[in-house]
Enzyme design. Structure first.
Site: not given
Ligand code: SD4
Length: 291
Positions: A150, A201, A178
């Site tokens: 993210t 993230t 989701r």
């Molecule tokens: C999520 N935190 O949708 C996000 C994805 C992410 O590194 O950051 N991945 O769960």
């Protein structure tokens, strides 16, 4: 003082532009939103915006958020389909009194009603990855959920205002509908100009269990440095989940206080982040699990 900090190397181009804007005295909201939008527009980043990876049904559902640290106003979208810049929709929502978090079809309808562009977000490249991953998960039993990041960006302007924004396509091969932490206030992001801001993230299902970003800001308000707050929140959550849940996913965070001091912590092997402040020249850091 001014400053900007972002999760992952992919934010470098956007942060570079916005660091110059902040150094020139521009307001933080545009700096942060523009930096996130630059990552969303880049088709080769597989986990954010255009080119983001799809759900198990082969659709690209995007999540994004924006929070203003002066007013505590926030806006967020989840499971947004085929709208060019989810972070700009989130920013527009932060200016509404109600309906701060919109998801799915309702989010799309609102975005279109406000004049946001309809854009086909899955790219050929993302769909090739999707078909490959479908074969791998069937043939080799690989986890479908690897390959997600993210972008989360925090800014501080010369007037002392702070804001934060996030954007993601969430977990690759996630179920339709989701939501992870990235559009959830307190988990994926939090910002209070009286203290500072944090963004996360990693595996949203686990980051949400610790209300991670709020907890970091709360600890900074109680006197911890950003680095102490980041380390303590990540590793206490890791320990708690290991002992009580038996496993833990990736947890990485960045934070900054209103003096432009910053911190980052991760429980994975390497986590990259980008920072520039009035004292710290633009740098990509690669940090490792340090505890
Ligand atoms: C999520 N935190 O949708 C996000 C994805 C992410 O590194 O950051 N991945 O769960």
């Amino acid at each position: 003082m001014w400053g900007i900090i972002a999760t992952w190397r992919m934010a470098l181009e956007g942060v570079t532009e916005s660091a110059s804007a902040l150094a020139a005295g521009k307001p933080v909201s545009a700096a942060v939103v523009d930096a996130v939008a630059a990552v969303e527009d880049f088709p080769f980043y597989k986990s954010v915006g255009y080119g983001g990876l799809p759900t198990e049904n082969g659709e690209v559902e995007l999540d994004a958020a924006y929070m203003d640290g002066d007013t505590l106003a926030f806006g967020a979208v989840g499971n947004l389909v085929d709208i060019a810049n989810p972070v700009r929709v989130a920013h527009a929502l932060s200016r509404q009194r109600y309906n701060s978090l919109l998801v799915g079809q309702g989010a799309r309808e609102w975005a279109l009603s406000q004049g946001f562009a309809d854009k086909t977000m899955p790219t050929d490249r993302a769909m090739q990855h999707y078909r490959k991953r479908c074969r791998e998960t069937l043939d080799k039993g690989l986890s479908p959920y690897d390959g997600h990041d993210t972008v989360g960006i925090i800014g501080l302007d010369k007037q002392g205002s702070m804001s934060v924004a996030t954007s993601t396509s969430g977990l690759f091969m996630k179920k339709r509908g989701r939501l992870g932490d990235s559009p959830i206030i307190g988990s994926g992001f939090y910002c209070d100009s009286e203290t500072g801001a944090a963004t996360a993230t990693g595996v949203g299902e686990d980051l949400m269990k610790g209300c991670t970003s709020y907890e970091i800001v709360r600890r900074m308000a109680q006197g911890m440095t950003p680095q102490q707050a980041a380390d303590s929140v990540v590793f206490e959550l890791e320990d708690k989940l290991m002992s009580r849940f038996g496993r833990v996913g990736d947890l990485s965070v960045v934070c900054m206080n209103n003096r432009g001091e910053f911190g980052a912590a991760t429980n994975i092997k390497t986590f990259s982040f980008v920072v520039a402040t009035a004292r710290q020249p633009l740098t990509v850091f690669r940090t490792e699990r340090l505890r």
